[in-house]
Design an enzyme around this catalytic site. Structure first.
Site, PDB file in Angstrom:
ATOM      1  N   TRP A   1     -32.323  22.316 -25.148  1.00 13.67           N
ATOM      2  CA  TRP A   1     -33.249  22.068 -24.042  1.00 13.67           C
ATOM      3  C   TRP A   1     -33.204  20.588 -23.654  1.00 13.67           C
ATOM      4  O   TRP A   1     -33.140  20.240 -22.473  1.00 13.67           O
ATOM      5  CB  TRP A   1     -34.673  22.460 -24.466  1.00 13.67           C
ATOM      6  CG  TRP A   1     -35.691  22.370 -23.390  1.00 13.67           C
ATOM      7  CD1 TRP A   1     -36.112  23.347 -22.544  1.00 13.67           C
ATOM      8  CD2 TRP A   1     -36.458  21.185 -23.033  1.00 13.67           C
ATOM      9  NE1 TRP A   1     -37.074  22.876 -21.686  1.00 13.67           N
ATOM     10  CE2 TRP A   1     -37.305  21.551 -21.961  1.00 13.67           C
ATOM     11  CE3 TRP A   1     -36.507  19.880 -23.510  1.00 13.67           C
ATOM     12  CZ2 TRP A   1     -38.189  20.660 -21.370  1.00 13.67           C
ATOM     13  CZ3 TRP A   1     -37.381  18.977 -22.913  1.00 13.67           C
ATOM     14  CH2 TRP A   1     -38.203  19.372 -21.850  1.00 13.67           C
TER      15      TRP A   1
ATOM     16  N   THR B   1     -33.966  25.431 -44.890  1.00 18.29           N
ATOM     17  CA  THR B   1     -33.303  24.739 -46.011  1.00 18.29           C
ATOM     18  C   THR B   1     -31.955  24.180 -45.571  1.00 18.29           C
ATOM     19  O   THR B   1     -31.415  23.294 -46.233  1.00 18.29           O
ATOM     20  CB  THR B   1     -33.105  25.705 -47.205  1.00 18.29           C
ATOM     21  OG1 THR B   1     -32.581  26.952 -46.714  1.00 18.29           O
ATOM     22  CG2 THR B   1     -34.409  25.972 -47.936  1.00 18.29           C
TER      23      THR B   1
ATOM     24  N   ASN C   1     -31.491  22.870 -42.454  1.00 17.94           N
ATOM     25  CA  ASN C   1     -31.675  21.846 -41.420  1.00 17.94           C
ATOM     26  C   ASN C   1     -31.538  20.412 -41.954  1.00 17.94           C
ATOM     27  O   ASN C   1     -31.445  19.460 -41.171  1.00 17.94           O
ATOM     28  CB  ASN C   1     -33.011  22.032 -40.688  1.00 17.94           C
ATOM     29  CG  ASN C   1     -33.035  23.227 -39.756  1.00 17.94           C
ATOM     30  OD1 ASN C   1     -34.087  23.844 -39.558  1.00 17.94           O
ATOM     31  ND2 ASN C   1     -31.896  23.573 -39.163  1.00 17.94           N
TER      32      ASN C   1
ATOM     33  N   ASP D   1     -36.294  28.301 -31.872  1.00 22.71           N
ATOM     34  CA  ASP D   1     -34.962  27.713 -31.718  1.00 22.71           C
ATOM     35  C   ASP D   1     -34.653  27.336 -30.268  1.00 22.71           C
ATOM     36  O   ASP D   1     -35.135  27.973 -29.334  1.00 22.71           O
ATOM     37  CB  ASP D   1     -33.911  28.727 -32.223  1.00 22.71           C
ATOM     38  CG  ASP D   1     -32.550  28.079 -32.429  1.00 22.71           C
ATOM     39  OD1 ASP D   1     -32.487  26.856 -32.630  1.00 22.71           O
ATOM     40  OD2 ASP D   1     -31.549  28.817 -32.392  1.00 22.71           O
TER      41      ASP D   1
END
Ligand code: IPE
Ligand code: IPE
Ligand code: MG
Length: 251
Positions: free
Chosen positions: A34, A75, A77, A29
């Site tokens: 980032w 599931t 995402n 994650d």
């Protein structure tokens, strides 16, 4: 070049003097943050995160980890933008094509946890091919969690057990934890001793709900694209300092 064919990261740290968990699981994650922090699109974070996966998988192989389970796409995402989902799926397809090319050399076993039926035909076929072609390899086993959810997995297992009962092949009264475990995607894989979540979030986000009953969690603020073998070593050191009692009393 294969997924594990990038120059293997030699352990730079002292690794021989401590126990290594046989099964490490990682919630990969922090890719989006980032990238966003650098003014880049989120998919750029996923691309760098993929490199991190290569490095960490090679490193796990080099220190003798037997199972590495990585949460790549949940599931939940699918709630993301089509653009981001497509970029993630494209990256996954690229990895698998590369991995298939170099499979005999790297000898990594690929197993996929999750409902692959929702993936594109191309990606699903790549997953199936990678799993089939690597099934006899003796290197580290990478369990790739793709369209995976812990609740979904438990429901899938409950359905398959119920079907076996209806067909007269199983009896509800005989169901125990071992039999139920054998209905999960992770059938035959020991539970992870250590689960690592980078990115600063302190939650499971539906990862390995059944298997994590007695796992040790290590949470770190490092974002996944920045995660290094040193961070993995720190997590292993933290794990080695824990007192695991499994409900008993330490002798
Ligand atoms: C993890 O990184 C990768 C996937 C969930 C596919 P994120 O994309 O969740 O990154 P953050 O949490 O938004 O930073
Ligand atoms: C968990 O991360 C899923 C993966 C890393 C694949 P998320 O970013 O989806 O989880 P939440 O939304 O922070 O709980
Ligand atoms: Mg996230």
């Amino acid at each position: 070049m294969g997924i594990f064919s990038k120059k293997s990261q030699e352990p730079t740290l002292q690794t021989a003097d401590r126990p290594v968990p046989q099964h490490i699981a990682i919630i990969m994650d922090g890719n989006g943050r980032w990238a966003t922090r650098r003014g880049m699109p989120r998919y750029a974070g996923h691309a760098v995160g993929a490199e991190t996966f290569r490095t960490i998988a090679n490193y796990c192989k080099s220190i003798g980890v037997k199972y590495l389970t990585v949460y790549a796409f949940s599931t939940e995402n699918w709630k993301r933008s089509q653009e981001e989902i497509s970029a993630i799926m494209r990256l996954l397809g690229n990895y698998l094509r590369e991995a298939l090319q170099d499979m005999d050399k790297n000898r990594v076993r690929f197993v996929f946890f999750g409902d692959l039926s929702r993936l594109s035909d191309d990606l699903r076929e790549l997953c199936e091919l990678a799993q089939e072609r690597s099934k006899t390899y003796e290197g580290v086993q990478v369990n790739f969690c793709l369209n995976y959810g812990g609740r979904d997995e438990i429901l899938m297992a409950a359905r398959s057990f119920a079907r076996a009962c209806m067909e007269g092949k199983a009896n509800p009264e005989d169901l125990d934890a071992a039999q139920f475990s054998s209905c999960l995607y992770s059938a035959g894989v020991p539970d992870p001793e250590l689960i690592i979540r980078p990115s600063g979030e302190i939650r499971t986000s539906n990862f390995l709900l059944w298997q994590s009953a007695y796992s040790e969690y290590v949470f770190t603020d490092v974002l996944w694209p920045d995660f290094t073998p040193e961070d993995l070593e720190k997590a292993i050191a933290e794990y080695n300092g824990r007192s695991r009692r499994f409900g008993g009393v330490k002798k």
